[in-house]
Design an enzyme around this catalytic site. Structure first.
Site, mmCIF file in Angstrom:
data_model
loop_
_atom_site.group_PDB
_atom_site.id
_atom_site.type_symbol
_atom_site.label_atom_id
_atom_site.label_comp_id
_atom_site.label_asym_id
_atom_site.label_seq_id
_atom_site.Cartn_x
_atom_site.Cartn_y
_atom_site.Cartn_z
ATOM 1 N N SER A 33 16.440 -11.206 9.517
ATOM 2 C CA SER A 33 16.820 -12.388 8.753
ATOM 3 C C SER A 33 17.885 -11.949 7.767
ATOM 4 O O SER A 33 17.714 -10.949 7.057
ATOM 5 C CB SER A 33 15.611 -12.984 8.034
ATOM 6 N N GLU A 34 18.985 -12.678 7.726
ATOM 7 C CA GLU A 34 20.178 -12.169 7.045
ATOM 8 C C GLU A 34 20.024 -12.063 5.529
ATOM 9 O O GLU A 34 20.859 -11.454 4.869
ATOM 10 C CB GLU A 34 21.411 -13.007 7.401
ATOM 11 N N ASN A 35 18.949 -12.620 4.965
ATOM 12 C CA ASN A 35 18.739 -12.437 3.532
ATOM 13 C C ASN A 35 18.178 -11.064 3.211
ATOM 14 O O ASN A 35 18.019 -10.721 2.041
ATOM 15 C CB ASN A 35 17.847 -13.538 2.959
ATOM 16 N N SER A 56 22.789 -6.089 5.300
ATOM 17 C CA SER A 56 22.391 -7.068 6.306
ATOM 18 C C SER A 56 23.597 -7.527 7.124
ATOM 19 O O SER A 56 23.545 -7.595 8.355
ATOM 20 C CB SER A 56 21.742 -8.273 5.617
#
Lengths: 239, 219, 239, 219
Positions: D46-48, D88
């Site tokens: 998840s890009e966070n 990320s």
């Protein structure tokens, strides 16, 4: 990018980790001086006899340890480094023209590795402006200060050494043995990590992982670490 | 006469301000750490990946995983941190380090520095020096005023391959403290104890600016 | 760069940390959604009444929390973000033209923060090529793929939130509350860190520090953290 | 008829290969995680800032410091890692993520995608979508074949502002699985159970390539 199975990243040893390594490839090697170098992988490459290697590494080892071992056997064709001052054989091969050498500012070397792993093809840095490092490179002024354009490296293989690693490829480094290892792990198309302690998935604290497993394609439990000290400096207990 | 290497380091240590982060090069600069004035807290950055570098370890307590940029075994102070080369040079290029002290083979009177290569003879590489001199806002060069052949290292133009251009701000040698004014040249600030302005003048090949009374260094 | 004394980085509270903050400044705020946002600093800025703020933040908070608080009081002149979908007041101010908005791809936002802290004035990225994001930007092809040139941000102030911090400014983040905080800490000319737990120098493991103290100019023990959850999603115990 | 959202996710899950790292967008893509085939191990990014994202937490075990890119509370699997947004997107831009699944408002028959803005009406922002589509080597779009007004979302040219150009490789809709061949258009690979080629043709505004026998999806 290869679609490596994360559950089969573990290989038995350094020799097994070299599958696909061929002559005349570019390879990155983590470490600063002899600190944090992938000892097992270097030994295995020496045994395999791979030649024509283009090495990307901050240093070139010493005469009888580290990358010096591969210089001795003439396996290295070209060295890309920032500092090579501790190696007589290196100097001999370079001055005689047997060895190609490209010297790069250390920060630029680090950033070009990171850029390779981070999908940034090029960036501007002030380092080297006005010196021979800038020859043939694009110059551009930002905020009144001249910078030069530097490009990401490409590396089919990267060899790194970590303190702890899990079977999913997550890595934790120790002390200043971290140095170039994280960026090179990011940069390698196939990154081989050797670790002092290989643990099961779930045994490393997710908040303390320095390099997530996504950057590591092969991992193995290293053996017989010598961890040689280059400059042993101490003070007397009385101080 | 002139200063010993240790005295050069001692004089440079007087330039430190409380709270500074400092990068010390190999050689004389390393000695600066031994002379931090009382009441001044600084943290030493070593570009191989440590902030809060401490003194050499006691014998038997060396750790192969804990070295400085000169590959010497070191210790970490309370509050130290370890990091990658990438983050280390982010600190340096990003001007988070307040002072860089490094050695030089030559400095020109507009602030150019040469310290990494003697063509055909010495090819060790620039290490982190080019990044440091290109980025640091505050660079002090620590060196002998003349080379082994007795020739001035303070020149009009560097003869050796450059490490950086117009970057040196201050120079502390065995003979003098000088500031670099790119327009005017080496501005003499202080003399080593017992050293005359004439001696400094005779050993400075680049433009030398001598204005007013030049005090002796206080060590 | 200011020559801040590391021994006096500690300030009593958020209000004290705002010294030098003036109207019409650019400020970075860490956090993703409401996760990892500098709650105390936002409240103090609201109380101080600073106006004309250009905010660099991945999101704009929600109507009654996070940066939404500063939108409500019209303290924000311009918002630079990647996603602003959770905030009705934001949308109203933007559509009415009261608020300037610059939307940026999230990875570019992150990289521009890092670049600011890392002394890289500009870099190339493929993100946004062929879209309105690329308008007016230099395009260049690397390895057959078009990229656009993006520049480092500049931020006189950055506000970040960490889990633990020591009095030398070293920071450790927790879970996904790390997000944009590390790069913004690097980027701020004055970086203000608020922490859930402020400890003495020497109490954090040097190997596990996410952001070294060199990037932090002011630090304080935060209070009354609400840590509001934006999308509470759960599964039943029976699953 | 056509597939339910959950069935679209189920069909996409069949595209997963063992060992892949996968980024799932908000909406239908999120549901893919519920349908991983047996014997296939994938890790969700998840890009966070998490790799190894697990299912939603049990009630009462939500952690405000542990969310996904849709701001939902999540859990972490054994072997998970947390990292900054910078790292990320280094993973994403650096093509370390093997598959990206995301929703779209429009896709054109050369692979352009629009999913972030409706001028004057919806201005939520692109989030990480532009980085994802510009970098991912393998992008699957999960969406309805038509919009609420019944108009095709598979077009000759996108009418909305683009998120990325020539990047979509495959599309799974409620009606069909299609591959994007930038030269020829949407190549029909599979039909949803009970859906005819004529229906797909009538609801596809862009160029549609129908070659040979088109099988029904196996769910």
């Amino acid at each position: 990018m290869s679609t490596t199975k994360y559950i089969s990243k573990v290989v038995p040893d350094a020799t097994a980790a070299l599958e696909g390594l061929e002559d005349n490839m570019t390879m990155m090697f983590g470490g600063f001086g002899l600190c944090g170098i992938p000892e097992n992988s270097i030994s295995a490459i020496r045994e395999k006899g791979t030649t024509g290697i283009t090495c990307i590494s901050n240093n070139a080892g010493i005469d009888d340890f580290g990358l010096g071992l591969l210089l001795h056997t003439r396996q290295i064709k070209k060295m890309i480094a920032s500092y090579v001052g501790e190696n007589d054989e290196f100097e001999r091969q370079m001055l005689s023209g047997e060895l190609e050498v490209e010297l790069i500012p250390q920060g630029t070397l680090a950033e070009r590795c990171r850029a390779a792993g981070a999908g940034v093809p090029a960036f501007y840095t002030p380092a080297g402006y006005g010196t021979e490092v800038a020859k043939g490179k694009e110059m551009r002024v930002f905020n009144g200060k001249p910078h030069i354009l530097e490009h990401a490296f490409e590396a089919p293989f990267a060899f790194v050494k970590a303190w702890k690693g899990d079977k999913a490829g997550n890595l934790i480094f120790k002390g200043t043995a971290r140095n170039f290892n994280p960026m090179m792990a990011m940069a390698g198309k196939i990154t081989v990590a050797e670790v002092e302690e290989l643990v099961e998935v779930g045994q490393l604290e997710p908040n303390s992982i320095h390099i997530p497993g996504i950057f590591v394609q092969r991992i193995f439990q290293g053996v017989d670490y010598e961890k040689r000290i280059e400059q042993r400096t101490v003070r007397a207990k009385s101080e | 006469m002139g200063l010993s290497k240790d005295q050069i380091a001692q004089r440079i240590a007087q330039e430190l301000s409380d709270g500074w982060y400092v990068n010390l090069g190999i050689g004389i600069p390393t000695l600066v750490a031994n002379h931090i004035p009382q009441g001044v807290n600084v943290e030493f950055q070593s570009e191989n990946g440590i902030l809060g570098m401490g003194p050499f370890p006691f014998e038997g307590e060396e750790d192969a995983d804990l070295i400085n940029a000169g590959k010497q075994t070191i210790t970490a102070m309370p509050g130290a941190s370890f990091f990658s080369s990438e983050l280390s040079f982010a600190m340096i290029r990003g001007q988070h380090v307040q002072l860089t002290v490094l050695g030089a083979m030559e400095v020109s009177d507009n602030g150019d520095i040469a310290n990494w290569k003697i063509p055909g003879r010495m090819v060790k590489g620039m290490g982190g020096a080019m990044d440091l001199v290109a980025s640091a806002e505050n660079i002090i060069v620590a060196m002998q005023h003349t080379n082994r052949a007795g020739e001035s290292k303070l020149l009009t133009n560097c003869s050796l391959p450059l490490t950086g251009v117009q970057c040196v701000k201050k120079i502390v040698t065995d003979l003098a403290v000088l500031e670099v004014d790119p327009e005017r040249g080496f501005v003499l600030l202080e003399r080593a104890p017992g050293v005359t302005i004439d001696e400094i003048r005779s050993k400075t090949a680049g433009r030398l600016v001598v204005e007013g009374n030049i005090p002796e260094m206080q060590l």
